[in-house]
Design a protein around this motif. Structure first.
Motif, mmCIF file in Angstrom:
data_model
loop_
_atom_site.group_PDB
_atom_site.id
_atom_site.type_symbol
_atom_site.label_atom_id
_atom_site.label_comp_id
_atom_site.label_asym_id
_atom_site.label_seq_id
_atom_site.Cartn_x
_atom_site.Cartn_y
_atom_site.Cartn_z
ATOM 1 N N TYR A 11 4.940 4.960 11.310
ATOM 2 C CA TYR A 11 4.745 5.232 9.893
ATOM 3 C C TYR A 11 3.592 4.378 9.360
ATOM 4 O O TYR A 11 3.392 3.233 9.789
ATOM 5 C CB TYR A 11 6.019 4.921 9.109
ATOM 6 N N PRO A 12 2.813 4.898 8.393
ATOM 7 C CA PRO A 12 1.687 4.127 7.847
ATOM 8 C C PRO A 12 2.177 2.957 6.995
ATOM 9 O O PRO A 12 3.286 3.012 6.437
ATOM 10 C CB PRO A 12 0.946 5.157 6.990
ATOM 11 N N PRO A 13 1.396 1.886 6.886
ATOM 12 C CA PRO A 13 1.767 0.762 6.004
ATOM 13 C C PRO A 13 1.896 1.230 4.561
ATOM 14 O O PRO A 13 1.259 2.206 4.149
ATOM 15 C CB PRO A 13 0.592 -0.212 6.176
ATOM 16 N N VAL A 14 2.714 0.522 3.793
ATOM 17 C CA VAL A 14 2.982 0.934 2.418
ATOM 18 C C VAL A 14 1.728 0.879 1.544
ATOM 19 O O VAL A 14 1.596 1.635 0.581
ATOM 20 C CB VAL A 14 4.081 0.047 1.795
ATOM 21 N N HIS A 15 0.774 -0.005 1.881
ATOM 22 C CA HIS A 15 -0.420 -0.131 1.050
ATOM 23 C C HIS A 15 -1.482 0.899 1.404
ATOM 24 O O HIS A 15 -2.520 0.986 0.757
ATOM 25 C CB HIS A 15 -1.032 -1.538 1.207
#
Length: 272
Positions: free
Chosen positions: A244-248
């Motif tokens: 999953y991609p980082p939240v930022h």
């Protein structure tokens, strides 16, 4: 008349020898291969336990339950004082399906402040009695860049029969990397006959073959989840890794990597 008597005597003698041989054979077979019973509530209430010595008929011994007290004794009898208490993790599983749980223990040796690399140990033993006696099945010593400094780190362990041979592989929670961001997992095969433990191997995209080490990231670095399952329905278990991609990171998409088990190695299949 004399000839008939001699003939009769010879037949009787042969018959006696045959009967005596049969009786002797019965006694030997009964001793060597006789049914084994165990008394539960007296001699009139017996439980059948199998046949002694006949191939294919295994006499099942009484199972030794691995209690919390026995766990402590097994740790003391298995690991030396070189291993740091807070890094020791244990769990039990019947790896080879014989009805007796194996005791699986792992830990890292003590290090000096500031050191990250530790010598790790993974060992499988079978308890032989309730006093902590054990038979070592196999062990693996490995250098590790992981840490179990955080409470409960390294507790998420499981077993799964990847090769379908009736002996389960160990999915071991190794702990966090030196930054403490990711928790890593390794997959290990136990060979009961050779007394060895080996890493299963994997080959990621654009990489050479290496040990199976799968991270589980966090929200800042990009969370990773992996699951062992039959992805393509061929009857063999594979590894499905979701990144999953980082939240930022805005607009980032998750990516799924599949590693198919080819009988020797988890090989990268595709990225979605």
């Amino acid at each position: 008349m004399g000839k008939d008597s001699n003939k009769t005597f010879s037949l009787v003698a042969i018959l006696v020898i045959v009967v005596l041989g049969a009786c002797l054979g019965f006694v030997v077979l009964k001793y060597q291969y006789g049914a084994i019973f165990e008394s539960k509530k007296g001699k009139d209430n017996l439980e059948f336990k199998g046949y002694r010595g006949i191939p294919g008929f295994k006499v099942k011994e009484d199972k030794i339950e691995i209690t919390e007290d026995l766990t402590k004794k097994l740790i003391n009898n298995t690991l030396s004082a070189e291993y740091e208490d807070k890094t020791i993790r244990t769990f039990v599983a019947d790896l080879n399906g014989d009805g007796q749980d194996e005791f699986i223990v792992s830990g890292f040796k003590k290090t000096f402040p500031g050191e990250f690399q530790k010598e790790g140990l993974l060992m499988v033993v079978t308890p032989t009695d309730e006093t902590g006696g054990r038979k070592k099945i196999a062990e693996l010593i490995f250098n590790s860049l992981y840490s179990r400094e955080i409470e409960n780190m390294g507790n998420d362990n499981s077993v799964v029969d990847i090769e379908g041979d009736g002996v389960s592989e160990i999915v071991l929670d190794l702990g966090a990397n030196e930054l403490g961001y990711n928790e890593f997992y390794g997959i290990f095969k136990v060979d009961f006959e050779k007394g060895t433990i080996d890493w299963l191997q994997m080959k990621a995209e654009y990489e050479t073959v290496r040990n199976t080490e799968f991270p589980r990231g966090n929200a800042n670095t990009g969370a990773t989840a992996f699951e062992i399952k039959d992805v393509d329905g061929d009857g063999f278990l594979d590894v499905e890794e979701t990144v999953y991609p980082p939240v930022h990171e805005t607009g980032g998409e998750e990516m799924v990597n599949v590693y198919r088990w080819d009988g020797k190695t988890f090989v990268y299949e595709r990225g979605l």
